[in-house]
Design a protein around this motif. Sequence first.
Motif, PDB file in Angstrom:
ATOM      1  N   GLU A 240       0.891  -1.121  -0.025  1.00  0.00           N
ATOM      2  CA  GLU A 240      -0.191   0.083   0.037  1.00  0.00           C
ATOM      3  C   GLU A 240       0.759   1.205  -0.058  1.00  0.00           C
ATOM      4  N   MET A 241       1.762   1.059   0.865  1.00  0.00           N
ATOM      5  CA  MET A 241       2.686   2.770   0.811  1.00  0.00           C
ATOM      6  C   MET A 241       3.628   2.472  -0.218  1.00  0.00           C
ATOM      7  N   LEU A 242       4.033   1.432  -0.808  1.00  0.00           N
ATOM      8  CA  LEU A 242       4.726   1.783  -2.198  1.00  0.00           C
ATOM      9  C   LEU A 242       4.137   2.181  -3.259  1.00  0.00           C
ATOM     10  N   VAL A 243       2.841   1.914  -3.253  1.00  0.00           N
ATOM     11  CA  VAL A 243       1.836   2.544  -4.637  1.00  0.00           C
ATOM     12  C   VAL A 243       1.430   3.862  -4.224  1.00  0.00           C
ATOM     13  N   VAL A 245       3.325   6.147  -2.441  1.00  0.00           N
ATOM     14  CA  VAL A 245       4.521   6.819  -2.528  1.00  0.00           C
ATOM     15  C   VAL A 245       4.754   7.189  -4.025  1.00  0.00           C
ATOM     16  N   ARG A 246       4.617   6.091  -4.799  1.00  0.00           N
ATOM     17  CA  ARG A 246       5.274   5.885  -6.131  1.00  0.00           C
ATOM     18  C   ARG A 246       3.988   6.716  -6.889  1.00  0.00           C
ATOM     19  N   ASP A 247       2.894   6.618  -6.641  1.00  0.00           N
ATOM     20  CA  ASP A 247       1.604   6.634  -7.771  1.00  0.00           C
ATOM     21  C   ASP A 247       0.878   8.104  -7.243  1.00  0.00           C
ATOM     22  N   VAL A 248       0.973   8.334  -5.830  1.00  0.00           N
ATOM     23  CA  VAL A 248       0.236   9.498  -5.480  1.00  0.00           C
ATOM     24  C   VAL A 248       1.074  10.510  -5.033  1.00  0.00           C
ATOM     25  N   ILE A 249       1.994  10.356  -4.210  1.00  0.00           N
ATOM     26  CA  ILE A 249       2.828  11.360  -3.480  1.00  0.00           C
ATOM     27  C   ILE A 249       3.811  11.983  -4.551  1.00  0.00           C
ATOM     28  N   THR A 250       4.395  11.257  -5.614  1.00  0.00           N
ATOM     29  CA  THR A 250       5.115  11.757  -6.480  1.00  0.00           C
ATOM     30  C   THR A 250       4.427  12.507  -7.586  1.00  0.00           C
ATOM     31  N   SER A 251       4.914  13.498  -7.975  1.00  0.00           N
ATOM     32  CA  SER A 251       4.150  13.948  -9.020  1.00  0.00           C
ATOM     33  C   SER A 251       4.554  13.697 -10.404  1.00  0.00           C
ATOM     34  N   PRO A 252       3.725  13.762 -11.460  1.00  0.00           N
ATOM     35  CA  PRO A 252       4.104  13.716 -12.697  1.00  0.00           C
ATOM     36  C   PRO A 252       5.519  14.023 -13.318  1.00  0.00           C
ATOM     37  N   LYS A 253       6.122  15.140 -12.654  1.00  0.00           N
ATOM     38  CA  LYS A 253       7.252  15.516 -13.143  1.00  0.00           C
ATOM     39  C   LYS A 253       8.471  14.665 -12.600  1.00  0.00           C
ATOM     40  N   GLY A 254       8.286  14.317 -11.339  1.00  0.00           N
ATOM     41  CA  GLY A 254       9.138  13.184 -10.698  1.00  0.00           C
ATOM     42  C   GLY A 254       9.684  13.928  -9.375  1.00  0.00           C
ATOM     43  N   ASN A 255       8.942  14.699  -8.743  1.00  0.00           N
ATOM     44  CA  ASN A 255       9.352  15.078  -7.464  1.00  0.00           C
ATOM     45  C   ASN A 255       8.107  14.956  -6.530  1.00  0.00           C
ATOM     46  N   LEU A 256       8.679  14.767  -5.172  1.00  0.00           N
ATOM     47  CA  LEU A 256       7.580  14.626  -4.229  1.00  0.00           C
ATOM     48  C   LEU A 256       6.792  15.585  -3.678  1.00  0.00           C
ATOM     49  N   VAL A 257       5.487  15.564  -3.652  1.00  0.00           N
ATOM     50  CA  VAL A 257       4.502  16.616  -2.947  1.00  0.00           C
ATOM     51  C   VAL A 257       4.760  16.367  -1.504  1.00  0.00           C
ATOM     52  N   LEU A 258       4.930  17.448  -0.969  1.00  0.00           N
ATOM     53  CA  LEU A 258       5.421  17.220   0.662  1.00  0.00           C
ATOM     54  C   LEU A 258       4.240  17.141   1.652  1.00  0.00           C
ATOM     55  N   PHE A 259       3.126  17.724   1.546  1.00  0.00           N
ATOM     56  CA  PHE A 259       2.124  17.661   2.369  1.00  0.00           C
ATOM     57  C   PHE A 259       0.666  17.575   1.630  1.00  0.00           C
ATOM     58  N   VAL A 292      15.666  11.676  -4.502  1.00  0.00           N
ATOM     59  CA  VAL A 292      16.684  10.727  -4.644  1.00  0.00           C
ATOM     60  C   VAL A 292      16.917   9.611  -3.671  1.00  0.00           C
ATOM     61  N   GLU A 293      16.430   9.974  -2.390  1.00  0.00           N
ATOM     62  CA  GLU A 293      16.204   9.002  -1.357  1.00  0.00           C
ATOM     63  C   GLU A 293      15.145   8.147  -1.649  1.00  0.00           C
ATOM     64  N   THR A 294      13.987   8.605  -2.055  1.00  0.00           N
ATOM     65  CA  THR A 294      12.657   7.795  -2.314  1.00  0.00           C
ATOM     66  C   THR A 294      12.880   6.904  -3.280  1.00  0.00           C
ATOM     67  N   ALA A 295      13.659   7.173  -4.505  1.00  0.00           N
ATOM     68  CA  ALA A 295      13.847   6.422  -5.478  1.00  0.00           C
ATOM     69  C   ALA A 295      14.457   5.015  -4.973  1.00  0.00           C
ATOM     70  N   TYR A 296      15.584   5.183  -4.170  1.00  0.00           N
ATOM     71  CA  TYR A 296      15.998   3.945  -3.434  1.00  0.00           C
ATOM     72  C   TYR A 296      14.982   3.248  -2.770  1.00  0.00           C
ATOM     73  N   LEU A 297      14.452   4.094  -1.707  1.00  0.00           N
ATOM     74  CA  LEU A 297      13.482   3.159  -0.992  1.00  0.00           C
ATOM     75  C   LEU A 297      12.450   2.473  -1.672  1.00  0.00           C
ATOM     76  N   MET A 298      11.953   3.053  -2.664  1.00  0.00           N
ATOM     77  CA  MET A 298      10.977   2.369  -3.579  1.00  0.00           C
ATOM     78  C   MET A 298      11.470   1.160  -3.956  1.00  0.00           C
ATOM     79  N   LEU A 299      12.703   1.169  -4.575  1.00  0.00           N
ATOM     80  CA  LEU A 299      13.272   0.044  -5.173  1.00  0.00           C
ATOM     81  C   LEU A 299      13.638  -1.041  -4.144  1.00  0.00           C
TER      82      LEU A 299
END
Length: 450
Positions: A240-243, A245-259, A292-299
Amino acid sequence: MKIVTCFLVAGLAVGTAVAQSRQDDRIRIAVEMENSIRKEMLNKWYPQAVDREFGGYLSTFTYDFKPTGPQDKMIVTQARHTWTTAKAAERYPTVAHYRENARHGFQFLRDVMWDKEFGGFYTLVDRQGRVKGEPNKDAYGNAFGLYALSAYYHMSKDTAALNLAKKSFYWLEQHSHDPVHKGYFQHLRRDGTPIRRDASIASTANTGYKDQNSSIHLLEALTELYTVWPDPLVRERLQEMLVLVRDVITSPKGNLVLFFQPDWTPVSYRDSSEAVILKHRYIDHVSFGHDVETAYLMLEASHVLGLKGDARTLEVGKRMVDHALRNGWDKKLGGFYDQGYYFRDKPGMTIIRESKNWWSQAEGLNTLLLMADRFPNDPMRYFDQYKKLWKYVQTYMIDHQHGDWYEEGLDHDPQRRTANKGHIWKAAYHTYRALTGCVDRSRPGQTAHK
C-alpha cells in the motif's frame, strides 16, 4: 572489409578500456568509502555517544566531537543510533562494542521511549528520560522506532525486540493507519487519536496534514520489518505504501509533493504570490534530497516484496533521479541543492535554498550508483555524476580532521566548519546506510539487485 574489421576491433578496445576504467574507479571509491566509514564516522560516534549514566545515546556534539548542551533525546535519533549500531554489529562482528551499543539502544527504546500506558513511542524526552512538552506522538518517529527494532532483532535474534516491533506495528495499525484513504496520519495525541486540522492551526504549521516524509520512512520501516516478520498484513501495508509513494505522492514531473489533506489532496501555494509561497516554503517546495532517497527506498521495497520485473517502480524512480539531476544539481561542483520551486510566472525551476545538506549528498551517492548499475549507458551519465558527487563530498562535506560530515557543504556554507557535528536531527544513519550500500554494490561479482 579489413577497414571495417579494424574499426570494429578498435571500437571493442575502446569500450573495454572504458569499462575497465569505470571498474577501477568504482573499486577505488569503494575503498575510500570503507576507510571513511570506519575511520571518519563509526569510530567518532561509537561508543562515545552511548550515555552510560541515563541510557540511550547522547545526541549533541561540537565540531570536534565534544558532548555539549542538555542532550535531549528524540525517538528519531535514538532509533537511528540503534539501527546503525545493529547494522554495524553485523558488518563488523569482531568489533564487540557495536553489538553492546545496539542492545543498549534497544533497552532505552523499550524502557524509556515506549509509552507503557497508551503504547507508541514518545517523541522527545530529556537526558534523564522525562517526557518534554506535550506528550503527543507522530507516525514519523514511530516508524523509526519500528525500523530500529526490526534491525536489532535481525542482528540479535532477541525475541523481545521482535515482540515490541509487532506491538509498534499494531499500534500504528490501530491509531495511525487510515482505513478509508489509506496511508497514515502523521500527528497523534498521546492516546493515538489523530489530530485533525482546524482554523486554530497556523497556515505555516503542518499539523493535521499527511506528508511525504513520514510516508517514505514508513515505507522504509515496513520494508525492514517484512524482512524479519513476513506477516500478510505487513506485506499488505508495505505494498500500500509503495503504491501511495510511487503513484500518489510523486508528481508526474518526478518530485515528491510534501504535504496533503487526509484524502491526499496536495497542499500547494503555487497560485499565491511569491511572498506567500516563500512564507510557506517548508510546506510546499521541491526537496531534491528526498526525491533521490525515495527512488532508492521504493526500489528496496519492491525488491523485498519480490516484485520481479517491476518496471513501474523502476520507471518512476528513474524519473525522480533524472528530475533532481536536471533541476537541483550543481553542474559545476556537483551536489544536490536543498530546495527548489516551480513559480508560476518564472520559467523552469528556481533554486530557493542553495545549501547542500549532508543527508541529500549521502542519499545521492547511493541512488546514483544504483541507477548507474541499472542504466550504464544512459545519457544522464549516472556513474560520472556519482564520481563527481563523491569528489564533492570528499572536498566539502567530510571533516577529515575531526570526523563525520559537516551539516552543509563548505562551498556554500563555510561557517559549518565549526558548527555542531551532531544534534537530534543529525547522526550517522544517512551516511552509514548510503556508504555501505555503495561499498557492497561495488564489490567484485556483485550486481545491483534492486
